[in-house]
Design a protein around this motif. Structure first.
Motif, PDB file in Angstrom:
ATOM      1  N   LEU A 166       0.600  -1.631   0.049  1.00  0.00           N
ATOM      2  CA  LEU A 166       0.363   0.076   0.611  1.00  0.00           C
ATOM      3  C   LEU A 166       0.813   1.277  -0.312  1.00  0.00           C
ATOM      4  CD1 LEU A 166      -3.087  -0.690   2.244  1.00  0.00           C
ATOM      5  CD2 LEU A 166      -2.764  -0.471  -0.008  1.00  0.00           C
ATOM      6  N   PRO A 167       0.485   2.413  -0.836  1.00  0.00           N
ATOM      7  CA  PRO A 167       0.949   3.144  -0.451  1.00  0.00           C
ATOM      8  C   PRO A 167       1.387   3.950   0.631  1.00  0.00           C
ATOM      9  CG  PRO A 167      -0.945   3.748  -2.085  1.00  0.00           C
ATOM     10  CD  PRO A 167      -0.932   2.417  -1.094  1.00  0.00           C
ATOM     11  N   SER A 168       2.679   4.552   1.245  1.00  0.00           N
ATOM     12  CA  SER A 168       3.144   4.710   2.344  1.00  0.00           C
ATOM     13  C   SER A 168       2.218   6.986   3.033  1.00  0.00           C
ATOM     14  CB  SER A 168       4.400   5.643   2.449  1.00  0.00           C
ATOM     15  OG  SER A 168       4.767   6.984   1.356  1.00  0.00           O
ATOM     16  N   LEU A 351      -7.148  14.984  -2.109  1.00  0.00           N
ATOM     17  CA  LEU A 351      -6.613  13.399  -1.652  1.00  0.00           C
ATOM     18  C   LEU A 351      -5.354  12.887  -2.345  1.00  0.00           C
ATOM     19  CD1 LEU A 351      -7.484  10.777   0.044  1.00  0.00           C
ATOM     20  CD2 LEU A 351      -8.025   9.800  -1.919  1.00  0.00           C
ATOM     21  N   SER A 352      -4.111  12.985  -1.378  1.00  0.00           N
ATOM     22  CA  SER A 352      -2.724  12.278  -1.772  1.00  0.00           C
ATOM     23  C   SER A 352      -3.221  11.813  -3.539  1.00  0.00           C
ATOM     24  CB  SER A 352      -2.185  11.525  -0.842  1.00  0.00           C
ATOM     25  OG  SER A 352      -1.199  10.795  -1.420  1.00  0.00           O
ATOM     26  N   ASP A 353      -1.762  11.843  -4.609  1.00  0.00           N
ATOM     27  CA  ASP A 353      -2.057  12.051  -5.590  1.00  0.00           C
ATOM     28  C   ASP A 353      -1.709   9.984  -5.142  1.00  0.00           C
ATOM     29  OD1 ASP A 353      -2.930  13.909  -6.922  1.00  0.00           O
ATOM     30  OD2 ASP A 353      -0.267  14.312  -7.274  1.00  0.00           O
ATOM     31  N   GLU A 354      -1.950   9.015  -4.249  1.00  0.00           N
ATOM     32  CA  GLU A 354      -0.857   8.139  -4.480  1.00  0.00           C
ATOM     33  C   GLU A 354      -2.126   7.495  -3.648  1.00  0.00           C
ATOM     34  OE1 GLU A 354       1.959   7.162  -2.042  1.00  0.00           O
ATOM     35  OE2 GLU A 354       3.096   9.723  -1.832  1.00  0.00           O
ATOM     36  N   LEU A 355      -3.254   7.864  -4.095  1.00  0.00           N
ATOM     37  CA  LEU A 355      -4.095   7.270  -2.738  1.00  0.00           C
ATOM     38  C   LEU A 355      -5.202   7.101  -3.713  1.00  0.00           C
ATOM     39  CD1 LEU A 355      -4.277   8.729   0.978  1.00  0.00           C
ATOM     40  CD2 LEU A 355      -3.270   6.300  -0.395  1.00  0.00           C
TER      41      LEU A 355
END
Length: 437
Positions: A166-168, A351-355
């Motif tokens: 999963l993304p940090s 929301l974060s681009d990673e999520l």
């Protein structure tokens, strides 16, 4: 003739080996998965002990009074676990909150908006769910705050075990949310569950906190001054009628958290060889003690719910345990996810681009694991009604268990998604498809 020094060498080697072993154990106890595993193991031990043929011995141990009557320190072992040992747990939580405020997600207002609002909604919605389910029960009003808390240690441990790909950013979201959640729980405990205040003791606690603050600002880090002063603060807060764990958070927030090039001890082996702030040094020392002793002892003392007789049936028929379980499982998930989604929908927060939103949905379910703080609030809310206290703890265990199981399923699915995504990206770039580290 003076004997040679050689015979002392094996002893020194043995002592060094023992130091290495202790350092290794401490390092293991700082791992989130180990802390979460110990929490589960000791909670199960408490549950089994309370339902075994030795149940009477469990009650005897819990209710054994230890300590002087002076300053109201003649407490049962269960109270020592809840009031004194958990103060170390909240001290570490206070240091984590300070770090988040200074250098983490909370230091950036735009990045902090989503997890902070999610945490607040994740406390308000469970209260609404609890009150709705428990409506009409004579003692419902006492336990409204029980389903508001998230167990940060257990939640992060589950995420670390099942979410290796999963993304940090998801861990940062959960950590920030849980730290704010812990702060909210402490405020609730201090305000809502303080029956009477001893003004003189509270004034003494305030003066001692000011003295501790001055020592920190003057960079006076002597253990001979700070440890006795910290203990005196705990005693004064406890004697005042405010729950003693508040002292732990206050001390954690006051510890000096900034990095300086001079005047601080070098890091231990295994850490970066750079000067650490006093707050980080205290956290480094206390985290193994908190995870390896304080929280497990509290778990075994608090999770001993007797489920024999009519108790098991009451868990699914009585409004109180059902309301707590629903507040944790439904209220936390809806509150955390809804708070994040509505904030992103109607404000400039993003929301974060990673999520992805499915990631937030999965971790929102995980926040329903209340456990440590929820058990503590249960004891404060239903201390005068032992039967309801037992049912309330059962509701906490039920809601936390269901939340954890559902969260594991959802997080595993997201983990596989990101693993496959990394494999696909690696294949496109012509690299070996080893998955995401």
């Amino acid at each position: 003739m003076t004997p040679p020094d050689r015979p002392a060498v094996p002893f020194r080697a043995f002592a060094r080996l023992r130091r290495i072993e202790r350092r290794h154990v401490a390092e293991v106890l700082r791992t989130e998965t180990v802390g979460g595993a110990l929490l589960i193991v000791f909670a199960l031990l408490g549950l089994l002990w309370a339902n075994s043929p030795w149940r009477a011995s469990y009650d005897t141990v819990k209710n054994t009074v230890v300590g002087p009557h002076l300053w109201h320190l003649d407490l049962t072992l269960a109270d020592w676990a809840a009031d004194f040992l958990l103060a170390f747990f909240f001290l570490v939580a206070g240091i984590e909150l300070k770090h988040e405020l200074q250098a983490g997600e909370l230091s950036n207002p735009r990045a902090a908006v989503l997890p902070v609002v999610s945490a607040l909604c994740g406390m308000v919605v469970p209260i609404g769910v609890y009150l709705a389910v428990s409506a009409g029960h004579a003692n419902a009003g006492s336990g409204w705050a029980v389903p508001t808390a998230t167990d940060i240690a257990f939640a992060l441990a589950v995420l670390a075990v099942v979410g290796q790909n999963l993304p940090s950013a998801l861990r940062a979201f959960l950590l920030t949310l849980a730290v704010v959640d812990d702060l909210g729980a402490i405020i609730i405990i201090a305000v809502a569950y303080t029956a009477s205040i001893d003004a003189a003791a509270l004034a003494i606690a305030a003066l001692l906190l000011v003295a501790f603050y001055v020592l920190q600002r003057k960079r006076i880090t002597s253990l001979w001054l700070n440890v006795p002063l910290g203990l005196a603060i705990w005693i004064a807060v406890h004697a005042s009628g405010v729950h003693a764990t508040v002292a732990g958070v206050a001390i954690g927030l006051m510890l000096h958290g900034r990095h300086h090039g001079d005047g601080y001890a070098e890091a231990d082996e295994g850490r970066d060889h750079e000067p650490q702030s006093p707050a980080e040094n205290v956290q480094w020392v206390l985290q193994p003690f908190s995870a390896g002793f304080c929280v497990p002892v509290f778990a075994i003392m608090s999770a001993g719910v007797y489920i024999g007789g009519k108790t098991l049936g009451s868990l699914v028929s009585n409004q109180i345990p059902l309301a707590i379980a629903a507040g944790l499982f439904v209220g936390k998930a809806v509150g955390v996810f809804g708070g994040a989604y509505l904030t992103a929908r109607f404000t400039r927060a993003e929301l974060s681009d990673e999520l992805r939103w499915r990631d937030i949905a999965a971790v929102s379910t995980l926040t329903g694991v209340g456990f440590t703080v929820s058990l503590l609030i249960s004891e404060l809310a239903f201390t005068d009604t032992p039967e309801l206290l037992n049912l309330a703890k059962g509701g906490v265990l039920l809601g936390s268990l269901v939340s954890a199981l559902v969260a594991v399923v959802l997080l595993r699915r997201r983990d596989r998604f990101y693993d496959q995504l990394c494999i696909a990206e690696a294949e496109e770039d012509g690299e070996p498809a080893l998955g995401r580290e």
